[in-house]
Enzyme design. Structure first.
Site, PDB file in Angstrom:
ATOM      1  N   GLU A  13      -4.976  -5.393  10.771  1.00 58.12           N
ATOM      2  CA  GLU A  13      -4.084  -4.276  11.069  1.00 58.12           C
ATOM      3  C   GLU A  13      -4.169  -3.912  12.552  1.00 58.12           C
ATOM      4  O   GLU A  13      -5.125  -3.258  12.966  1.00 58.12           O
ATOM      5  CB  GLU A  13      -4.498  -3.023  10.304  1.00 58.12           C
ATOM      6  CG  GLU A  13      -4.543  -3.092   8.815  1.00 58.12           C
ATOM      7  CD  GLU A  13      -4.944  -1.726   8.268  1.00 58.12           C
ATOM      8  OE1 GLU A  13      -4.076  -1.042   7.720  1.00 58.12           O
ATOM      9  OE2 GLU A  13      -6.126  -1.335   8.429  1.00 58.12           O
ATOM     10  N   GLU A  72      -6.557   4.060   8.287  1.00 54.10           N
ATOM     11  CA  GLU A  72      -6.484   5.501   8.054  1.00 54.10           C
ATOM     12  C   GLU A  72      -7.786   6.034   7.465  1.00 54.10           C
ATOM     13  O   GLU A  72      -8.171   7.178   7.734  1.00 54.10           O
ATOM     14  CB  GLU A  72      -5.287   5.818   7.155  1.00 54.10           C
ATOM     15  CG  GLU A  72      -3.964   5.589   7.856  1.00 54.10           C
ATOM     16  CD  GLU A  72      -2.788   5.403   6.919  1.00 54.10           C
ATOM     17  OE1 GLU A  72      -1.678   5.185   7.431  1.00 54.10           O
ATOM     18  OE2 GLU A  72      -2.971   5.470   5.685  1.00 54.10           O
ATOM     19  N   LYS A  85       0.074   4.354  -0.212  1.00 56.39           N
ATOM     20  CA  LYS A  85      -0.542   5.523   0.428  1.00 56.39           C
ATOM     21  C   LYS A  85      -0.317   6.782  -0.439  1.00 56.39           C
ATOM     22  O   LYS A  85      -0.303   6.677  -1.662  1.00 56.39           O
ATOM     23  CB  LYS A  85      -0.025   5.673   1.850  1.00 56.39           C
ATOM     24  CG  LYS A  85      -0.216   4.378   2.676  1.00 56.39           C
ATOM     25  CD  LYS A  85       0.101   4.531   4.126  1.00 56.39           C
ATOM     26  CE  LYS A  85      -0.102   3.206   4.841  1.00 56.39           C
ATOM     27  NZ  LYS A  85       0.124   3.311   6.307  1.00 56.39           N
ATOM     28  N   SER A 125       3.725  -2.839  10.326  1.00 59.68           N
ATOM     29  CA  SER A 125       5.179  -2.625  10.379  1.00 59.68           C
ATOM     30  C   SER A 125       5.974  -3.891  10.061  1.00 59.68           C
ATOM     31  O   SER A 125       6.929  -4.232  10.763  1.00 59.68           O
ATOM     32  CB  SER A 125       5.596  -2.060  11.741  1.00 59.68           C
ATOM     33  OG  SER A 125       5.053  -0.777  11.940  1.00 59.68           O
ATOM     34  N   HIS A 152      -9.297   0.461   5.382  1.00 59.14           N
ATOM     35  CA  HIS A 152      -7.977   0.697   5.978  1.00 59.14           C
ATOM     36  C   HIS A 152      -8.114   1.579   7.213  1.00 59.14           C
ATOM     37  O   HIS A 152      -8.966   2.455   7.287  1.00 59.14           O
ATOM     38  CB  HIS A 152      -7.051   1.349   4.947  1.00 59.14           C
ATOM     39  CG  HIS A 152      -5.623   1.386   5.382  1.00 59.14           C
ATOM     40  ND1 HIS A 152      -5.131   2.346   6.235  1.00 59.14           N
ATOM     41  CD2 HIS A 152      -4.576   0.572   5.085  1.00 59.14           C
ATOM     42  CE1 HIS A 152      -3.843   2.134   6.441  1.00 59.14           C
ATOM     43  NE2 HIS A 152      -3.494   1.058   5.771  1.00 59.14           N
ATOM     44  N   GLY A 179       3.125   2.374  11.425  1.00 60.91           N
ATOM     45  CA  GLY A 179       3.863   3.621  11.377  1.00 60.91           C
ATOM     46  C   GLY A 179       4.421   4.060  12.714  1.00 60.91           C
ATOM     47  O   GLY A 179       4.873   5.191  12.864  1.00 60.91           O
ATOM     48  N   ASN A 192       0.856  -1.183   0.000  1.00 64.58           N
ATOM     49  CA  ASN A 192       0.000   0.000   0.000  1.00 64.58           C
ATOM     50  C   ASN A 192       0.898   1.241   0.000  1.00 64.58           C
ATOM     51  O   ASN A 192       1.522   1.558   1.010  1.00 64.58           O
ATOM     52  CB  ASN A 192      -0.903  -0.015   1.235  1.00 64.58           C
ATOM     53  CG  ASN A 192      -1.799   1.201   1.314  1.00 64.58           C
ATOM     54  OD1 ASN A 192      -1.985   1.925   0.336  1.00 64.58           O
ATOM     55  ND2 ASN A 192      -2.365   1.436   2.491  1.00 64.58           N
TER      56      ASN A 192
END
Length: 250
Positions: free
Chosen positions: A167, A97, A11, A213, A95, A173, A9
């Protein structure tokens, strides 16, 4: 047998020239003889060129998102039909985010899933708990609810178009990573949750990716767990050497 999958991904990274450069590097570095399904998800404006660039490779192009409606006054949005028209048949939905920054609810994501399936698209369905939810030992409940509210409305026949991506939000991140044992524990729970509603055949066939990660130095141990079928990769997907190393870890 479940598919082994590594999806990158990208982003909001890589302009047109940078996208082409990274795709060229991936073509050179990714193995052709491994039974791993490799997916890359560049930005919207680079999807069509990526599809053309990867036409004669084994790399699939995915979109990072799409709107749940077919068309209309939704400024800045992209529909399933638009994605299909440029050769994109896979989409990432739910996702973390999109959930946290853009406030997408389970209901919105559920509608997006139905729209994608109506257009015969493959869905990478993302879900997972935040740090406070794990600390409060609510992580299993959160994951089960996200699955049931965002995905479990689909028909059994649609599961052939579903890839699950767990996730742990606290490990995206942040430099933190769930231990291989934590990943396996959750993936086994996810598979059992699917089994309880849709049966053993679907539960055993669906690929469950880990997205938190993953790096070249931890990928092999994480992917070695029996219920981890690959990864949804963020930052490491932007470096060809790192992404190739992760693919080779399967």
């Amino acid at each position: 047998m479940r598919n082994k999958i590594v999806a990158g991904n990208w982003k909001m990274n890589k302009n047109s020239e940078e996208t082409e450069d990274l795709l060229n590097e991936l073509i050179d570095k990714l193995p052709n003889d491994k039974e791993v399904h490799v997916i890359v998800a560049p930005t919207f404006i680079n999807l069509a060129s990526a599809v053309d660039h990867l036409e004669f490779t084994n790399i699939t192009v995915a979109a990072q998102n799409m709107h749940q409606n077919e068309n209309g006054a939704y400024t800045g949005e992209i529909s399933a039909d638009m994605l299909k028209s440029v050769g994109v048949n896979t989409v990432i939905l739910g996702h973390s985010e999109r959930r946290s920054i853009f406030k997408e609810t389970d209901n919105i994501i559920a509608n997006k899933v139905l729209t994608a399936l109506t257009h015969d698209m493959t869905v990478i369905f993302c879900f997972g708990e935040e740090l406070k939810e794990r600390q409060n030992k609510q992580h299993f409940n959160i994951v089960e609810n996200q699955l049931r509210d965002g995905l479990f409305h689909i028909e059994k026949d649609s599961w052939s178009k579903i890839i699950l991506a767990y996730e742990p939000v606290w490990a995206i991140g942040t430099g933190e990573t769930a231990s291989p044992e934590q990943a396996q524990e959750m993936h086994a729970f996810i598979r059992e949750t699917v089994r309880n509603t849709f049966g053993s055949d679907i539960a055993e066939d669906v690929s469950i990716l880990y997205g938190g990660s993953v790096k070249p130095d931890n990928a092999k141990e994480i992917f070695g767990k029996p219920d981890v079928d690959g990864g949804l990769i963020g930052g490491a997907a932007l470096k060809a050497d790192d992404f190739a190393s992760i693919v080779n870890a399967i």
